[in-house]
Design an enzyme around this catalytic site. Structure first.
Site, PDB file in Angstrom:
ATOM      1  N   ASN A  10      11.772   4.170  -7.108  1.00 42.74           N
ATOM      2  CA  ASN A  10      10.465   4.834  -7.164  1.00 42.74           C
ATOM      3  C   ASN A  10      10.696   6.344  -7.109  1.00 42.74           C
ATOM      4  O   ASN A  10      11.037   6.879  -6.057  1.00 42.74           O
ATOM      5  CB  ASN A  10       9.625   4.350  -5.962  1.00 42.74           C
ATOM      6  N   LYS A  12       8.607   8.682  -7.382  1.00 46.87           N
ATOM      7  CA  LYS A  12       7.461   9.406  -6.793  1.00 46.87           C
ATOM      8  C   LYS A  12       7.107  10.616  -7.670  1.00 46.87           C
ATOM      9  O   LYS A  12       7.248  10.533  -8.888  1.00 46.87           O
ATOM     10  CB  LYS A  12       7.761   9.784  -5.342  1.00 46.87           C
ATOM     11  N   HIS A  95       1.387   1.187  -2.403  1.00 44.10           N
ATOM     12  CA  HIS A  95       2.433   1.936  -1.707  1.00 44.10           C
ATOM     13  C   HIS A  95       1.801   2.669  -0.525  1.00 44.10           C
ATOM     14  O   HIS A  95       0.667   3.149  -0.617  1.00 44.10           O
ATOM     15  CB  HIS A  95       3.094   2.937  -2.672  1.00 44.10           C
ATOM     16  N   GLU A  97       2.108   5.514   0.645  1.00 38.72           N
ATOM     17  CA  GLU A  97       1.638   6.893   0.379  1.00 38.72           C
ATOM     18  C   GLU A  97       0.272   6.864  -0.299  1.00 38.72           C
ATOM     19  O   GLU A  97      -0.549   7.757  -0.100  1.00 38.72           O
ATOM     20  CB  GLU A  97       2.686   7.647  -0.462  1.00 38.72           C
ATOM     21  N   GLU A 167       7.777  -2.457   3.322  1.00 42.44           N
ATOM     22  CA  GLU A 167       8.170  -1.070   3.567  1.00 42.44           C
ATOM     23  C   GLU A 167       7.543  -0.592   4.871  1.00 42.44           C
ATOM     24  O   GLU A 167       6.374  -0.174   4.881  1.00 42.44           O
ATOM     25  CB  GLU A 167       7.687  -0.184   2.419  1.00 42.44           C
ATOM     26  N   GLY A 173      11.299   7.624   3.777  1.00 43.93           N
ATOM     27  CA  GLY A 173      11.621   9.046   3.662  1.00 43.93           C
ATOM     28  C   GLY A 173      12.062   9.683   4.972  1.00 43.93           C
ATOM     29  O   GLY A 173      12.152  10.904   5.080  1.00 43.93           O
ATOM     30  N   SER A 210      14.229   4.195   3.372  1.00 44.53           N
ATOM     31  CA  SER A 210      15.526   4.816   3.668  1.00 44.53           C
ATOM     32  C   SER A 210      16.733   3.935   3.305  1.00 44.53           C
ATOM     33  O   SER A 210      17.739   3.926   4.012  1.00 44.53           O
ATOM     34  CB  SER A 210      15.593   5.259   5.136  1.00 44.53           C
TER      35      SER A 210
END
Ligand code: PGA
Length: 255
Positions: A10, A12, A95, A97, A167, A173, A210
């Site tokens: 991904n 992003k 996701h 985010e 996730e 991240g 990560s």
């Protein structure tokens, strides 16, 4: 049991067009002999070029988001059908985010999942708890709620097309991946949720948060981890391709 690992990158909101092209070309070259299912998920604007680079290779292309309506007055949005037409086979849904910064609720994620399936693509549906939820001990409740919200809307005959990405939000991240025990505990729980929703479909469950070439082997060795959804490390072709090789080697040992 031999598995086909899915390794998805991904990207992003990263890469200008020359960086995207270089990254995809390098991954295509390095993964020519892979036995994994490789998915590159670039920003929308690069999709046609990455689809062209990925032609006749092991590499598939996905999108990071879509709108759930087919068409209409939704300025700035892109429909699942438009994404399918551009050559994508996968789309991320939910996701963290998107949930965190763009207000996507479980209901919106369910609508998007259905729209992606209807357009003939495979949704990669992301679920995961926040740090607070883990510390409160409600991880499995959150996972069950997020799972049921979309699974209850999916026709039985389409169920097998789904991919789930676990996730944990606190691992994305941050450089602080879940341990393989923590990940396996939740993946095993998701596997049981899948079996009770649809005992026939084998749905890959990817771990995300990560993942690097340093922790991939331990994660992939877990019985219910079928691959990875990778952010930061997917922007470096060498690291991403080392993760693909780790999956390939486990596959070879098992075969
Ligand atoms: P990360 O991102 O690998 O940079 O933690 C994972 C993701 O957001 O899918």
């Amino acid at each position: 049991m031999k598995k086909t690992y899915t390794i998805a990158g991904n990207w992003k909101m990263n890469t200008l067009s020359n960086e995207a092209t270089d990254l995809a070309q390098s991954i295509r070259q390095q993964s020519a002999n892979s036995n994994s299912n490789i998915i590159l998920i670039p920003p929308f604007i690069h999709i046609p070029e990455i689809v062209r680079i990925a032609e006749k290779s092991r590499v598939h292309v996905g999108a990071q988001n879509c709108h759930y309506e087919k068409k209409g007055a939704y300025t700035g949005e892109i429909s699942a059908e438009m994404i399918a037409e551009s050559g994508c086979a996968y789309v991320l849904a939910g996701h963290s985010e998107r949930r965190q910064y763009f207000g996507e609720t479980d209901e919106i994620v369910a609508l998007k999942t259905a729209a992606i399936l209807e357009s003939g693509m495979k949704p990669i549906v992301c679920i995961g708890e926040t740090l607070n939820e883990r510390q409160e001990g409600s991880t499995l409740d959150v996972i069950a709620r997020q799972f049921r919200a979309f699974a209850s809307h999916i026709e039985n005959s389409l169920f097998y097309k789904i991919i789930i990405a676990y996730e944990p939000v606190w691992a994305i991240g941050t450089g602080l991946a879940a341990t393989h025990q923590q990940a396996q505990e939740v993946h095993g729980f998701i596997r049981n949720l899948i079996i009770s929703a649809n005992p026939i479909a084998y749905i890959p469950i990817l771990y995300g948060g990560s993942v690097t070439d340093a922790n991939a082997a331990e994660l992939f060795a877990q019985p219910d981890i079928d691959g990875a959804l990778i952010g930061g490390a997917s922007l470096k072709s060498d690291v991403f391709c080392r993760i693909i090789s780790i999956a390939d080697n486990i596959n070879k040992e098992l075969s």
